[in-house]
Design an enzyme around this catalytic site. Structure first.
Site, PDB file in Angstrom:
ATOM      1  N   HIS A 119       0.801  -1.230   0.000  1.00 15.71           N
ATOM      2  CA  HIS A 119       0.000   0.000   0.000  1.00 15.71           C
ATOM      3  C   HIS A 119       0.839   1.289   0.000  1.00 15.71           C
ATOM      4  O   HIS A 119       0.544   2.232   0.747  1.00 15.71           O
ATOM      5  CB  HIS A 119      -0.941   0.010   1.207  1.00 15.71           C
ATOM      6  CG  HIS A 119      -2.077  -0.977   1.110  1.00 15.71           C
ATOM      7  ND1 HIS A 119      -2.575  -1.460  -0.068  1.00 15.71           N
ATOM      8  CD2 HIS A 119      -2.834  -1.574   2.098  1.00 15.71           C
ATOM      9  CE1 HIS A 119      -3.593  -2.292   0.173  1.00 15.71           C
ATOM     10  NE2 HIS A 119      -3.758  -2.393   1.470  1.00 15.71           N
ATOM     11  N   HIS A 193      -9.882   2.382   0.210  1.00 14.78           N
ATOM     12  CA  HIS A 193      -9.800   1.258   1.140  1.00 14.78           C
ATOM     13  C   HIS A 193     -10.863   1.344   2.243  1.00 14.78           C
ATOM     14  O   HIS A 193     -10.569   1.099   3.421  1.00 14.78           O
ATOM     15  CB  HIS A 193      -8.395   1.196   1.740  1.00 14.78           C
ATOM     16  CG  HIS A 193      -7.972  -0.162   2.212  1.00 14.78           C
ATOM     17  ND1 HIS A 193      -8.636  -0.856   3.199  1.00 14.78           N
ATOM     18  CD2 HIS A 193      -6.958  -0.963   1.825  1.00 14.78           C
ATOM     19  CE1 HIS A 193      -8.019  -2.017   3.408  1.00 14.78           C
ATOM     20  NE2 HIS A 193      -7.006  -2.108   2.576  1.00 14.78           N
ATOM     21  N   GLU A 331     -11.596  -3.722  -2.573  1.00 16.70           N
ATOM     22  CA  GLU A 331     -10.694  -2.713  -3.126  1.00 16.70           C
ATOM     23  C   GLU A 331     -10.537  -2.925  -4.625  1.00 16.70           C
ATOM     24  O   GLU A 331      -9.898  -3.879  -5.051  1.00 16.70           O
ATOM     25  CB  GLU A 331      -9.321  -2.819  -2.452  1.00 16.70           C
ATOM     26  CG  GLU A 331      -9.368  -2.784  -0.947  1.00 16.70           C
ATOM     27  CD  GLU A 331      -8.221  -3.576  -0.313  1.00 16.70           C
ATOM     28  OE1 GLU A 331      -7.058  -3.391  -0.696  1.00 16.70           O
ATOM     29  OE2 GLU A 331      -8.495  -4.405   0.571  1.00 16.70           O
TER      30      GLU A 331
END
Ligand code: GLA
Length: 368
Positions: A119, A193, A331
Site C-alpha cells: 500500500h 480502502h 478494493e
C-alpha cells in the site's frame, strides 16, 4: 475570521459542510467535509489521506447507520495501520520484496508487510494531507482532491500528480474518479480502502453479509500473500461468489488459500465482456437491515479482504474496538505485484500518458 467564513460559504456548495478536524504533528491543518444527498446517504471525508470517515446509509425503514469503519480523531488516523477508509497509493496492495525493475533499473521500496511492500510504503498516500476543493456539478456535490508525490517518494521514480474526485449523486451513488500523471515511467495502482459493515460499524462481524462477485477467476497467493501468477477458476471452491453467498458460509473451509490468508484476502479477476468500461464488480447485502452496496469499476480486479488482521486491540469510532472481521474491504485495483508479473495487466504509467480509473459505490436498500 468573519472574512474567512464568508469566503468559505461562497466556495462551499449547499449540501457540503466544511469544518476543521485537526492539525498534523508537522502543523498542517486537516479539514472534514460532510456531503449530504437527498437519498439520505451522507459521506464524511477528511483531507488527511482522502479518508472516507463515515457513510450514513438508510435501511429498509429509513433508519440511518454509519456503515464504514473509522476513528474519531486525527491522531488515530495518524497511527492507523489498517488503511481504514483511505486513498491508497502509489501502489495499492503488495509488491514482492519491495523490488521491481523498470527500463533496466532496479528500484527498492520499503518492506512494510512481512518482507513485501504494501500500500505505498511507510508514508503512502493514506498519510498525506490532500488539497481539497468542494464542487457542485449538475445537482451532484463532490470534492476534488489533489496530491503531488515527489520523485523518489517512498522509492518510486518520477513526480506523480494524483487527482481523485468523490462525487455524490442525488440517489446515493458515490462516484470515485482517479487520475494520475508522471514525468518518469512508474508503477501506479490507486484504490479506495473503505471497510464496510452494512449493519453498522461496531455492531458485530460481517460474516452474515451476502456477497456476489462478478469474477470467474482469482489470483491464488503464496505464504506471503503474493500472487503466484496463476489465474485460477473459482468453480467448486470457497472463492465462488458468482451467485450471492454468505461471507461466512465457507470462510472456515479446509482450503489451502483460505489458510494462507487467514480468511479471504485475495484479488478477484473481474469478468468483462467489453474492454475497460465501467462494469459490475460486487454486490454486497446485509440481509437484516436490507442495506446494500453495488460496486462498479473500470479496474480489472477487486481485492476482497475480510478484516482478518483486525484483532480488537485498536479502538474505533465511539470507543468501540475494531474486532476480528468486523468490516470487509472490496478494493478495486490492478492485480497485486503486477510490476514483477509480466502476464498481469500493466500498471506502468508513462510520461505524457494519463492513468484514469473510475469506481462507483451505489448505496441501495434491497427488498426482503
Ligand atoms: C489489504 C491487504 C490486507 C491488509 C489490509 C490492511 O486489504 O490485502 O492483507 O494488509 O489491506 O490491513
Amino acid at each position: 475570521m468573519s472574512t474567512r467564513s464568508s469566503e468559505q460559504s461562497q466556495s462551499t456548495p449547499p449540501g457540503v459542510r466544511r469544518e476543521r478536524f485537526g492539525t498534523t504533528p508537522d502543523g498542517q491543518i486537516v479539514e472534514r467535509f460532510t456531503l449530504t444527498s437527498p437519498s439520505g446517504v451522507t459521506i464524511g471525508v477528511l483531507s488527511f489521506g482522502g479518508v472516507i470517515q463515515s457513510i450514513l446509509a438508510p435501511d429498509r425503514r429509513g433508519a440511518l447507520a454509519d456503515v464504514t469503519l473509522g476513528y474519531d480523531t486525527l491522531e488515530e488516523y495518524g497511527r492507523d495501520k489498517s488503511y481504514l477508509g483511505a486513498l491508497v497509493g502509489r501502489y495499492a496492495n503488495r509488491i514482492r520484496e519491495g523490488r521491481f525493475t523498470l527500463e533496466g533499473r532496479e528500484y527498492t521500496l520499503a518492506k512494510n508487510a512481512g518482507g513485501n511492500h504494501l500500500h505505498g510504503g511507510m508514508r503512502g498516500f493514506n498519510k498525506a494531507v490532500w488539497a481539497v476543493k468542494p464542487f457542485e456539478e449538475r445537482g451532484d456535490i463532490g470534492l476534488a482532491l489533489e496530491h503531488v508525490s515527489r520523485d523518489g517518494d517512498e522509492g518510486y521514480p518520477g513526480t506523480l500528480r494524483a487527482r481523485v474526485s468523490y462525487r455524490l449523486t442525488r440517489d446515493g451513488e458515490l462516484v470515485i474518479d482517479f487520475l494520475a500523471t508522471t514525468d518518469k515511467a512508474t508503477p501506479v495502482n490507486l484504490t479506495q480502502h473503505a471497510y464496510f459493515n452494512l449493519a453498522g460499524s461496531g455492531s458485530g462481524d460481517i460474516l452474515g453479509h451476502s456477497l456476489e462477485l462478478n469474477a470467474s477467476r482469482f489470483t491464488p497467493v503464496d505464504a506471503t500473500l503474493i500472487p503466484t501468477g496463476e489465474l485460477r477458476s473459482v468453480r467448486g471452491t470457497p472463492f465462488d461468489f458468482s451467485t450471492a453467498e454468505t461471507v461466512g458460509a465457507r470462510i472456515g473451509a479446509d482450503d489451502e488459500q483460505l489458510r494462507l490468508a487467514g480468511g479471504y484476502d485475495h484479488n478477484f479477476v473481474l469478468d468483462r465482456t467489453g474492454g475497460a468500461e465501467l462494469a459490475l464488480a460486487a454486490r454486497l447485502t446485509e440481509p437484516v437491515s436490507g442495506r446494500g452496496v453495488d460496486i462498479h469499476t473500470t479496474e480489472p480486479g477487486i481485492q476482497f479482504y475480510t478484516g482478518n488482521f483486525l484483532d480488537g486491540t485498536v479502538m474505533g469510532k465511539g470507543g468501540v474496538p475494531h474486532r476480528y472481521r468486523s468490516g470487509l474491504a472490496l478494493e478495486t485495483q490492478h492485480f497485486p505485484n503486477s510490476p514483477n508479473e509480466p502476464s498481469f495487466p500493466s500498471t506502468i504509467l508513462q510520461p505524457g500518458a494519463e492513468h484514469r480509473s473510475r469506481t462507483v459505490y451505489h448505496f441501495v436498500v434491497r427488498p426482503t
